[in-house]
Design an enzyme around this catalytic site. Structure first.
Site, PDB file in Angstrom:
ATOM      1  N   LYS A  35      -1.631 -20.800  -5.932  1.00  0.00           N
ATOM      2  CA  LYS A  35      -0.095 -20.388  -6.503  1.00  0.00           C
ATOM      3  C   LYS A  35       0.375 -21.265  -5.762  1.00  0.00           C
ATOM      4  O   LYS A  35       1.293 -20.471  -4.096  1.00  0.00           O
ATOM      5  CB  LYS A  35       0.215 -18.779  -6.231  1.00  0.00           C
ATOM      6  CG  LYS A  35       1.251 -18.410  -6.513  1.00  0.00           C
ATOM      7  CD  LYS A  35       1.386 -17.228  -7.025  1.00  0.00           C
ATOM      8  CE  LYS A  35       2.922 -17.097  -7.520  1.00  0.00           C
ATOM      9  NZ  LYS A  35       2.779 -15.469  -7.629  1.00  0.00           N
ATOM     10  N   LYS A  80      -2.070 -21.991 -10.455  1.00  0.00           N
ATOM     11  CA  LYS A  80      -0.641 -22.136 -11.058  1.00  0.00           C
ATOM     12  C   LYS A  80       0.288 -22.755 -10.470  1.00  0.00           C
ATOM     13  O   LYS A  80       0.538 -22.652  -9.148  1.00  0.00           O
ATOM     14  CB  LYS A  80      -1.204 -20.640 -11.447  1.00  0.00           C
ATOM     15  CG  LYS A  80       1.018 -19.382 -11.297  1.00  0.00           C
ATOM     16  CD  LYS A  80       0.896 -18.330 -11.438  1.00  0.00           C
ATOM     17  CE  LYS A  80       2.814 -18.041 -11.248  1.00  0.00           C
ATOM     18  NZ  LYS A  80       2.584 -16.687 -10.232  1.00  0.00           N
TER      19      LYS A  80
END
Ligand code: PBG
Length: 300
Positions: free
Chosen positions: A169, A222
């Site tokens: 992330k 992400k």
């Protein structure tokens, strides 16, 4: 379509459908007929699962509603579990929506205390599992979060529940609209202490390998579109299913351009999602999921 998971925001209150300004087409729903109507449409369109994000009634230092028996996500899980026995129910396991300071963990002496946060995340995951969650998705990038949650779930008897780790992330500007939607912007500072530097690709492989060792069932990257190279690299390293999160800012850009008449929304969305699949993602978390399912059911 089997690959698409729709994020759903749930709030306290009755009869609430609260549109989110920066995410046209996305709203927060109260856990009653408002949520039922929304999820009925997704299920009818063929969406196999939803990931829930909750807006608590009040926030505190440790984010107590996150693991409360009658927390908003727990209420939504029980309602959806009863209504749709076959719908996959995922939950975001993180602190930022619930804490008064808006960080993803417990703050001690001005910094996020990783280990104390793991205790909270374990409790949250077990409480979501008890309310009916199938897949727990820790998103705070805390060290050891997957192992801690796996242990917590197993100890509580939830050996059959899966963990989808937000393994990779990045500290991204593309989460902006989500922070409006979930009211989760940090009150001070930023998340660069625990999220990854966008310039770093190799660290992604270490993070992914670590989560796999700790027992993750699915690894997620992400954001998605700006990080296709990372999706591909993780895909080549693991045999686990790989997910990509097509985040709020990616959604907002397409919606804004389409609203201005500058992009063909449907074509742009399908092309973007195809690119994520081509890069190696098996599963896509996307705010476009409901629309895409409808488009694919009625080709033009
Ligand atoms: C953390 C979380 C975030 C998103 C999903 N889970 C916010 C963040 O990391 O700041 C962002 C998703 C999006 O932008 O669509 N609970």
């Amino acid at each position: 379509m089997d690959a698409l998971i729709q994020p759903v925001f749930v709030v306290h209150g009755a009869g609430v459908t609260q549109p989110i300004g920066s995410m046209p087409g996305i709203a927060r729903y109260s856990v009653d007929a408002a949520l039922d109507r929304h999820v009925d449409r997704l299920v009818a369109a063929g969406i196999p699962g939803v990931i829930l994000f909750g807006l608590p009634a009040s926030k505190d230092e440790i984010g107590s509603e996150n693991f409360a028996e009658d927390g908003i996500v727990q209420q939504a899980l029980r309602r959806l579990r009863a209504r749709y026995p076959d719908l996959l129910l995922l939950t975001d396991v993180c602190c930022c929506e619930y804490t008064s300071h808006g960080h993803c963990g417990v703050i001690r002496d001005g910094v996020v205390d990783n280990d104390e946060t793991l205790d909270v995340l374990r409790t949250v995951a077990v409480s979501h599992a008890a309310a009916g969650a199938d897949v727990l998705a820790p998103s705070g990038m805390m060290d050891g979060m997957v192992g801690a949650i796996r242990e917590g779930l197993d100890d509580a008897g939830y050996v059959d529940r899966a963990i989808l780790s937000y393994a990779v992330k990045y500290a991204s500007a593309f989460y902006g609209p989500f922070r409006e939607a979930a009211d989760s912007a940090p009150a001070s500072g930023d998340r660069r202490g625990y999220q990854m530097d966008p310039a770093n690709a190799r660290e992604a492989l270490t993070e992914a390998a670590q989560d796999e060792l700790e027992g993750a069932d699915i690894l997620m990257i992400k954001p998605a579109l700006p990080y296709l190279d990372v999706i591909r690299a993780v895909r080549e390293q693991t045999t686990l299913p790989v997910a990509a999160y097509n985040v709020s800012g990616e959604y907002a850009m397409v919606k804004a351009a389409a609203a201005a008449g500058w992009l063909d929304e449907r074509a742009a969305v399908l092309e973007s999602l195809t690119a994520m699949r081509r890069a190696g993602a098996d599963i896509l978390l996307t705010y476009h999921a409901g629309d895409v399912a409808q488009w694919l059911a009625a080709p033009r």
